[in-house]
Design an enzyme around this catalytic site. Structure first.
Site, short mmCIF file in Angstrom:
data_model
loop_
_atom_site.label_atom_id
_atom_site.label_comp_id
_atom_site.label_asym_id
_atom_site.label_seq_id
_atom_site.Cartn_x
_atom_site.Cartn_y
_atom_site.Cartn_z
N ARG A 18 3.05 -3.86 5.12
CA ARG A 18 2.52 -3.18 3.80
C ARG A 18 3.69 -2.21 3.49
NH1 ARG A 18 -1.34 1.93 2.94
NH2 ARG A 18 -1.11 1.82 0.65
N HIS A 44 -2.55 0.39 -4.91
CA HIS A 44 -3.53 -0.46 -4.35
C HIS A 44 -3.67 -2.00 -5.20
CE1 HIS A 44 -6.48 3.24 -4.05
NE2 HIS A 44 -5.85 2.99 -2.81
N GLY A 53 -12.09 4.17 -2.23
CA GLY A 53 -11.51 4.34 -0.72
C GLY A 53 -11.46 5.83 -0.53
N GLU A 100 -6.95 -6.61 2.53
CA GLU A 100 -5.46 -6.15 2.28
C GLU A 100 -4.54 -6.87 3.23
OE1 GLU A 100 -6.73 -2.21 1.24
OE2 GLU A 100 -4.95 -1.93 0.03
#
Ligand code: ADP
Length: 410
Positions: free
Chosen positions: A92, A181, A211, A387
């Site tokens: 990520r 996001h 979140g 994710e």
């Protein structure tokens, strides 16, 4: 194909190892307090009921990743015979600026481009890079893929991403809205189309990711056309500790009146604002909801402000999209809080949003489902985000492709 997904934060490393034959998770865990005292690793392999907690010194990200790999191949904790069974690593990466509109195979040029984006995400991109560098050192032959939080929103048009500032700041300094996001908005919007059995490319979808950080996106025919986070993840919705949209003159006023430094204002807006700042009780929605609506006036107020901002954005994005087929709630609060979803969706019939209170009440803890009334024009859905799975899927697609480039869309 086995794919290791890494999410390296400033002092933590989240990991999941996927077997992509059936997309199952072989093992996952979290390294806490990298480079600090009291560091530890929570590790869990598939089928194990309790996690293994390893208290150990973790000097830096490389050390943390080494220890993760030891766990994955260890006699008791392991799920692999050797590191050769890891076919690729997906990372990520928070900020890809304007350089990345899709996931990509990491090479020297890509690394340079990610480094160039450090100015936009000084807290996030450096640890992300450390993760890539550590894997390169430990497993030099393994291919690595970068999946960017910003990439999905690169389809926004200038009318949506430009601020009303002198244009030269965009040209010279890249000051514009990027959005974050993206991996989550991409995943849940796609999944919503699947659940509704409608073609993704023909739908208008609003995704609400709630979140610790919160953002909302308007997705038209599979393409992000607007999102609430901007140049940084501070813009938009009111969050746990972040203020979201405020009049920019407030920062200047506070600096003047209280003689605050840039760092102090940064801390105030990012860490002491949002529902924590209003309630003065907690940044955790679970706390504020306990005993709701009788808990306290401030807790109620914080929840009201939080939900009202979401409502405003939904209204704005229905205007942006000129309609809406599906409204999707996701992430910790979106998936688990009937209270927040209930306040947000109350009295929205004019816009076609009507939820079934009973369905809303029972949809949580990883459940997905349609919580709207049968006749509602907009289908309101709860879709748990994933994710890590998207990162694993992109990684598999890219290492298997000749170009080393992803499609940018699922
Ligand atoms: P992150 O943004 O770090 O990925 P999550 O998506 O896990 O975080 O969301 C964390 C947030 O979810 C916390 O602020 C917590 O308040 C909220 N949350 C988790 N469970 C519930 C629940 N049952 N009710 C309300 N809020 C919840």
């Amino acid at each position: 194909m086995n794919i290791l997904v890494l999410n390296c934060g400033s002092s933590s490393i989240k990991y999941q190892l996927f077997d992509m034959r059936d997309q199952s998770v072989l093992a996952k865990g979290l390294v806490h307090r990298v480079g600090m005292s009291g560091s530890k690793i929570d590790h869990k392999k598939a089928g194990q009921s309790d996690k293994t907690v390893i208290q150990t010194e973790i000097l830096d990200h490389k050390d943390g990743i080494k220890k993760i790999l030891d766990l994955l191949t260890g006699e008791k904790t392991g799920v692999l015979k050797s590191l050769d069974q890891i076919d690729a690593v997906g990372h990520r990466i928070v900020h890809g600026g304007e350089k990345f509109a899709a996931s990509v195979l990491i090479d020297e040029n890509v690394l340079r481009a990610i480094r160039d984006c450090i100015v936009f995400a000084p807290l996030h991109n450096p640890p992300n890079l450390k993760g890539v560098e550590a894997v390169t050192e430990i497993m030099p032959k393994v291919r690595q893929v970068g999946v960017f939080d910003t990439a999905f929103h690169q389809t926004m048009k200038p009318k949506a991403f430009l601020y009303g500032l002198p244009y030269r700041f965009y040209e010279k300094d890249g000051i514009r809205r990027y959005g974050f996001h993206g991996t989550s908005h991409r995943f849940v919007s796609r999944r919503a189309a699947e659940l509704l059995k409608k073609p993704y490319e023909k739908m208008k979808i609003i995704t609400v990711h709630l979140g610790n950080g919160c953002s909302i996106a308007a997705i038209d025919q599979g393409v992000s056309v607007d999102t609430s986070m901007g140049h940084t993840p501070l813009e938009g919705l009111v969050m746990g500790t972040r203020c979201g949209d405020i009049d920019p003159a407030i920062s200047l006023y506070l600096m003047k009146k209280y003689e605050l430094s840039v760092q102090e204002v940064d801390n105030l807006l990012n860490k002491h604002s949002g529902v924590l700042g209003i309630s003065q009780e907690s940044n955790d929605l679970r706390d504020l909801e306990e005993g709701w609506p009788k808990r306290s006036e401030r807790a109620n107020l914080a929840l009201e402000v939080y939900a009202y901002r979401i409502r405003k954005y939904i209204g704005a994005y229905i205007a942006t999209l000129n309609g809406c087929d599906a409204l999707v709630f996701t992430a910790g609060v979106g998936e688990n809080s009937p209270i927040v979803r209930g306040i947000v969706c109350k009295d929205m019939e004019f816009l076609g949003i009507e939820i079934d209170l009973q369905k809303n009440e029972v949809t949580w803890r990883g459940a997905e489902g349609d919580i709207s009334t049968p006749n509602a024009r907009v289908r309101t859905l709860v879709v748990p985000t994933n994710e890590e799975l998207v990162i694993a899927q992109d990684t598999m697609e890219i290492v298997g492709s000749k170009t080393g480039k992803g499609k940018g869309k699922v």
